[in-house]
Enzyme design. Structure first.
Site, PDB file in Angstrom:
ATOM      1  N   SER A 121       0.957  -0.996   0.004  1.00  0.00           N
ATOM      2  CA  SER A 121      -0.103   0.024   0.203  1.00  0.00           C
ATOM      3  C   SER A 121       0.793   1.118  -0.041  1.00  0.00           C
ATOM      4  O   SER A 121       0.395   2.424  -0.211  1.00  0.00           O
ATOM      5  CB  SER A 121      -0.793  -0.217   1.378  1.00  0.00           C
ATOM      6  OG  SER A 121      -0.264   0.188   2.385  1.00  0.00           O
ATOM      7  N   HIS A 142      -4.174  -4.867  -2.886  1.00  0.00           N
ATOM      8  CA  HIS A 142      -3.717  -4.806  -1.523  1.00  0.00           C
ATOM      9  C   HIS A 142      -4.836  -5.323  -0.631  1.00  0.00           C
ATOM     10  O   HIS A 142      -5.992  -4.806  -0.543  1.00  0.00           O
ATOM     11  CB  HIS A 142      -3.674  -3.160  -1.378  1.00  0.00           C
ATOM     12  CG  HIS A 142      -3.284  -2.846   0.302  1.00  0.00           C
ATOM     13  ND1 HIS A 142      -3.872  -1.952   0.884  1.00  0.00           N
ATOM     14  CD2 HIS A 142      -2.282  -3.471   1.106  1.00  0.00           C
ATOM     15  CE1 HIS A 142      -3.484  -1.974   2.035  1.00  0.00           C
ATOM     16  NE2 HIS A 142      -2.464  -2.900   2.245  1.00  0.00           N
ATOM     17  N   GLU A 154      -8.039  -3.523  -1.774  1.00  0.00           N
ATOM     18  CA  GLU A 154      -7.904  -2.415  -2.686  1.00  0.00           C
ATOM     19  C   GLU A 154      -7.178  -2.724  -3.941  1.00  0.00           C
ATOM     20  O   GLU A 154      -6.426  -3.389  -3.960  1.00  0.00           O
ATOM     21  CB  GLU A 154      -7.110  -1.069  -2.053  1.00  0.00           C
ATOM     22  CG  GLU A 154      -7.726  -0.580  -0.930  1.00  0.00           C
ATOM     23  CD  GLU A 154      -7.053   0.321  -0.236  1.00  0.00           C
ATOM     24  OE1 GLU A 154      -7.571   1.481   0.217  1.00  0.00           O
ATOM     25  OE2 GLU A 154      -5.721   0.061   0.026  1.00  0.00           O
ATOM     26  N   ASN A 193      -5.388   3.219   3.938  1.00  0.00           N
ATOM     27  CA  ASN A 193      -4.287   3.386   4.945  1.00  0.00           C
ATOM     28  C   ASN A 193      -3.759   4.990   4.897  1.00  0.00           C
ATOM     29  O   ASN A 193      -3.324   5.498   5.875  1.00  0.00           O
ATOM     30  CB  ASN A 193      -3.094   2.513   4.387  1.00  0.00           C
ATOM     31  CG  ASN A 193      -2.986   1.440   4.741  1.00  0.00           C
ATOM     32  OD1 ASN A 193      -3.666   1.072   5.722  1.00  0.00           O
ATOM     33  ND2 ASN A 193      -2.141   0.420   4.219  1.00  0.00           N
TER      34      ASN A 193
END
Length: 297
Positions: A121, A142, A154, A193
């Protein structure tokens, strides 16, 4: 783009091994590789314990568990698995030079139709895709820790990622029972994140400014904001060194002092207190993983 039936996962750490198990549980043929046989042995032991627990809780049958392990191979022989993979997912150490080197090698080994993906990420697709032939087949896929539990994945498009790659990667995420969050434009940290990072940075600001201690901040996030765990508990779970390396890389790229790791984070990493995996992080943990108190900074 080929239908994804065979997956190669590079790296047998907590993330890589669980990603591999998720794929095997979904009926795919999976190989998880690592340079170190002892790391593979630890991964298998951890996965068997988790899957036995899942069976004990009635969430799957013993027959389903055994069939999943039949579809999963843990080996140091990366190259053989790469030659037949429909999808390669890299879950190695968060160092860009390592990832670029890996993908340069994998691009020559995997079929041209194979998708090459990173679980990172912190590093955007373009930072790695430039190391491979046919960068259109590269994207980030991800997963979140623990991958066996967390639903969100993701899927991130780089500047050269093709529509076919995005369609196939998104369909793969759905097939393994996860919920895809598609980013049509890359940005470091992606969605979740970046939001978590903002919370973490504010938590560190409050701690280092002497406004509240670790436990108080975590308690506020759980009881006022409804978070399942506080930011310091989460850093201990995912590994304090992971966030540290992300910050170091971001500072190297930006030169902005705000992107440097916090002093307290640096102190813990230099001491080797990296969270639950070392028994000490922001908190002190027993051998069974129970919190025993706050670690002294």
């Amino acid at each position: 783009m080929t239908n994804i039936r065979t997956v190669l996962v590079i790296g047998s750490g907590a993330m890589g091994s669980q990603i591999a198990m998720v794929c095997a549980n979904a009926g795919l043929t999976v190989t998880c590789t690592d340079l170190d046989q002892s790391a593979l042995d630890r991964a298998e032991s951890m996965l068997r314990a988790r899957m036995d627990s899942t069976v004990a809780k009635g969430r799957m049958t013993a027959e389903q568990r055994d069939a999943a392990f039949e579809r999963l191979t843990l080996t140091t022989d990366r190259d053989s698995a790469a030659r037949t993979a429909d999808l390669v997912i890299e879950a190695a150490v968060e160092k860009l030079v390592v990832k670029r080197s890996l993908f340069a090698e994998l691009a020559d080994l995997a079929p041209e139709s194979a998708i090459l993906a990173s679980n990172s990420s912190s590093f955007v697709p373009s930072s790695m895709a430039s190391a491979v032939t046919h960068p259109g087949r590269f994207c980030n896929i991800h997963f979140f820790n623990p991958a066996l539990v967390m639903k969100c994945v993701e899927v991130v498009r780089g500047p050269e990622t093709t529509d076919d790659t995005m369609v196939a990667a998104t369909a793969f995420v759905e097939e393994i029972g996860k919920i895809p969050v598609v980013l049509e434009k890359e940005i470091p940290g992606f969605v979740a994140n970046r939001i978590l990072g903002a919370v973490r940075d504010e938590a560190l600001h409050l701690l280092e400014g002497g406004y509240a201690d670790v436990e108080a901040i975590d308690t506020a996030c759980r009881t006022a904001l409804g978070y399942p765990m506080g930011p310091f508990e989460l850093m201990d779970l995912t590994g304090i060194d992971i966030g540290y390396l992300v910050k170091k890389q971001r500072f190297a790229e930006s030169g902005d002092p705000k992107d440097q790791p916090a002093d307290t984070v640096t102190r813990l990493v230099e001491r080797g207190d990296l969270g639950r995996k070392t028994g000490r992080g922001w908190y002190i943990y027993s051998d069974s993983g129970e919190k025993q108190g706050i670690n002294q900074l």
